[in-house]
Design a protein around this motif. Structure first.
Motif, PDB file in Angstrom:
ATOM      1  N   ALA A 130       0.858  -1.185   0.000  1.00  0.00           N
ATOM      2  CA  ALA A 130       0.000   0.000   0.000  1.00  0.00           C
ATOM      3  C   ALA A 130       0.890   1.229   0.000  1.00  0.00           C
ATOM      4  O   ALA A 130       1.846   1.312   0.767  1.00  0.00           O
ATOM      5  N   VAL A 131       0.575   2.183  -0.872  1.00  0.00           N
ATOM      6  CA  VAL A 131       1.407   3.382  -0.964  1.00  0.00           C
ATOM      7  C   VAL A 131       0.631   4.666  -0.696  1.00  0.00           C
ATOM      8  O   VAL A 131       1.236   5.688  -0.387  1.00  0.00           O
ATOM      9  N   GLU A 132      -0.698   4.617  -0.792  1.00  0.00           N
ATOM     10  CA  GLU A 132      -1.458   5.850  -0.620  1.00  0.00           C
ATOM     11  C   GLU A 132      -2.933   5.516  -0.442  1.00  0.00           C
ATOM     12  O   GLU A 132      -3.441   4.556  -1.017  1.00  0.00           O
ATOM     13  N   ARG A 133      -3.596   6.328   0.360  1.00  0.00           N
ATOM     14  CA  ARG A 133      -5.058   6.277   0.437  1.00  0.00           C
ATOM     15  C   ARG A 133      -5.558   7.627  -0.022  1.00  0.00           C
ATOM     16  O   ARG A 133      -5.088   8.671   0.448  1.00  0.00           O
ATOM     17  N   ARG A 134      -6.498   7.601  -0.993  1.00  0.00           N
ATOM     18  CA  ARG A 134      -6.939   8.858  -1.598  1.00  0.00           C
ATOM     19  C   ARG A 134      -8.415   8.753  -1.965  1.00  0.00           C
ATOM     20  O   ARG A 134      -8.876   7.709  -2.411  1.00  0.00           O
ATOM     21  N   VAL A 135      -9.128   9.841  -1.788  1.00  0.00           N
ATOM     22  CA  VAL A 135     -10.519   9.898  -2.208  1.00  0.00           C
ATOM     23  C   VAL A 135     -10.561  10.448  -3.630  1.00  0.00           C
ATOM     24  O   VAL A 135     -10.022  11.518  -3.907  1.00  0.00           O
ATOM     25  N   ASP A 136     -11.164   9.659  -4.521  1.00  0.00           N
ATOM     26  CA  ASP A 136     -11.340  10.054  -5.920  1.00  0.00           C
ATOM     27  C   ASP A 136     -12.842  10.111  -6.169  1.00  0.00           C
ATOM     28  O   ASP A 136     -13.480   9.068  -6.350  1.00  0.00           O
ATOM     29  N   GLY A 137     -13.417  11.313  -6.138  1.00  0.00           N
ATOM     30  CA  GLY A 137     -14.869  11.440  -6.294  1.00  0.00           C
ATOM     31  C   GLY A 137     -15.571  10.705  -5.165  1.00  0.00           C
ATOM     32  O   GLY A 137     -15.237  10.891  -4.003  1.00  0.00           O
ATOM     33  N   PRO A 138     -16.482   9.791  -5.501  1.00  0.00           N
ATOM     34  CA  PRO A 138     -17.192   9.067  -4.449  1.00  0.00           C
ATOM     35  C   PRO A 138     -16.436   7.847  -3.927  1.00  0.00           C
ATOM     36  O   PRO A 138     -16.935   7.121  -3.073  1.00  0.00           O
ATOM     37  N   TYR A 139     -15.219   7.617  -4.427  1.00  0.00           N
ATOM     38  CA  TYR A 139     -14.473   6.407  -4.092  1.00  0.00           C
ATOM     39  C   TYR A 139     -13.321   6.696  -3.128  1.00  0.00           C
ATOM     40  O   TYR A 139     -12.462   7.526  -3.411  1.00  0.00           O
ATOM     41  N   ASP A 140     -13.299   5.986  -2.014  1.00  0.00           N
ATOM     42  CA  ASP A 140     -12.203   6.039  -1.045  1.00  0.00           C
ATOM     43  C   ASP A 140     -11.293   4.861  -1.382  1.00  0.00           C
ATOM     44  O   ASP A 140     -11.659   3.703  -1.168  1.00  0.00           O
ATOM     45  N   ARG A 141     -10.122   5.147  -1.941  1.00  0.00           N
ATOM     46  CA  ARG A 141      -9.279   4.097  -2.498  1.00  0.00           C
ATOM     47  C   ARG A 141      -7.932   3.974  -1.803  1.00  0.00           C
ATOM     48  O   ARG A 141      -7.324   4.969  -1.419  1.00  0.00           O
ATOM     49  N   ILE A 142      -7.484   2.741  -1.750  1.00  0.00           N
ATOM     50  CA  ILE A 142      -6.130   2.445  -1.300  1.00  0.00           C
ATOM     51  C   ILE A 142      -5.353   2.025  -2.544  1.00  0.00           C
ATOM     52  O   ILE A 142      -5.763   1.113  -3.275  1.00  0.00           O
ATOM     53  N   HIS A 143      -4.257   2.718  -2.792  1.00  0.00           N
ATOM     54  CA  HIS A 143      -3.423   2.467  -3.971  1.00  0.00           C
ATOM     55  C   HIS A 143      -2.268   1.565  -3.583  1.00  0.00           C
ATOM     56  O   HIS A 143      -1.644   1.767  -2.536  1.00  0.00           O
ATOM     57  N   TYR A 144      -1.977   0.610  -4.443  1.00  0.00           N
ATOM     58  CA  TYR A 144      -0.918  -0.375  -4.216  1.00  0.00           C
ATOM     59  C   TYR A 144       0.058  -0.368  -5.391  1.00  0.00           C
ATOM     60  O   TYR A 144      -0.301   0.020  -6.498  1.00  0.00           O
ATOM     61  N   ARG A 145       1.256  -0.861  -5.112  1.00  0.00           N
ATOM     62  CA  ARG A 145       2.205  -1.090  -6.193  1.00  0.00           C
ATOM     63  C   ARG A 145       2.990  -2.354  -5.906  1.00  0.00           C
ATOM     64  O   ARG A 145       3.137  -2.771  -4.748  1.00  0.00           O
ATOM     65  N   LYS A 146       3.469  -2.948  -6.969  1.00  0.00           N
ATOM     66  CA  LYS A 146       4.326  -4.129  -6.874  1.00  0.00           C
ATOM     67  C   LYS A 146       5.488  -3.908  -7.812  1.00  0.00           C
ATOM     68  O   LYS A 146       5.289  -3.730  -9.020  1.00  0.00           O
ATOM     69  N   ARG A 147       6.668  -3.909  -7.251  1.00  0.00           N
ATOM     70  CA  ARG A 147       7.859  -3.798  -8.086  1.00  0.00           C
ATOM     71  C   ARG A 147       8.269  -5.201  -8.517  1.00  0.00           C
ATOM     72  O   ARG A 147       8.377  -6.101  -7.695  1.00  0.00           O
ATOM     73  N   LEU A 148       8.469  -5.356  -9.811  1.00  0.00           N
ATOM     74  CA  LEU A 148       8.811  -6.658 -10.356  1.00  0.00           C
ATOM     75  C   LEU A 148      10.314  -6.826 -10.422  1.00  0.00           C
ATOM     76  O   LEU A 148      11.041  -5.897 -10.780  1.00  0.00           O
ATOM     77  N   ALA A 149      10.759  -8.015 -10.108  1.00  0.00           N
ATOM     78  CA  ALA A 149      12.210  -8.294 -10.121  1.00  0.00           C
ATOM     79  C   ALA A 149      12.714  -8.423 -11.544  1.00  0.00           C
ATOM     80  O   ALA A 149      11.996  -8.733 -12.452  1.00  0.00           O
TER      81      ALA A 149
END
Length: 149
Positions: A130-149
């Motif tokens: 998890a890298v960020e939690r952000r409200v986008d319009g009506p959506y409360d979102r948790i943003h994720y990332r995966k770094r690939l080897a």
């Protein structure tokens, strides 16, 4: 086994893409208080743009991805409730990693609604942070990332 093949969706798959997406996301409407964004997507346009990959015959799961210069966005993953527990989601997540690498991208990003707490347990098991939690319009979102080897 035919059901394990993951392939680019074609126009004939659009009704199945819509049906699987709706079945997968419909249970969340009451919980989050709005229709989840994947249910409102233009599935025909996404399929025509080569962004949708499906598995199963009939289709039981799918991913919608979008390529950016520095990452692949996993815009949506949907598994029909009748196929839960069969490894469909795991295969789709592995496919996304493989697809990103084939495109020369070293990172996959995704987001999930904060009220979809099941996903917050699942994604870290597959290497997402998890890298960020952000409200986008009506959506409360948790943003994720995966770094690939």
């Amino acid at each position: 086994m035919t059901g394990q093949v993951i392939r680019a969706a074609v126009a004939a798959d659009v009704p199945a893409v819509r049906a699987v997406t709706d079945a997968a996301y419909r249970p969340y409407i009451a919980r989050i208080g709005v229709v989840p964004q994947p249910m409102e997507a233009d599935h025909a346009a996404d399929v025509a743009a080569g962004r949708v990959f499906v598995t199963g015959d009939p289709v039981t799961g799918l991913v919608v991805v979008e390529e950016f210069p520095d990452h692949l966005l996993l815009d949506s993953i949907a598994v029909h409730p009748g196929a839960h527990g069969g490894g469909v989601g795991r295969r789709l997540l592995r496919f996304v990693d493989t697809h990103a690498r084939a495109l020369g991208l070293g990172e996959v990003r995704l987001y999930t609604n904060a009220m979809m707490w099941e996903n917050q347990r699942i994604y870290p098991k597959y290497g997402y942070e998890a890298v960020e939690r952000r409200v986008d319009g009506p959506y409360d979102r948790i943003h994720y990332r995966k770094r690939l080897a």
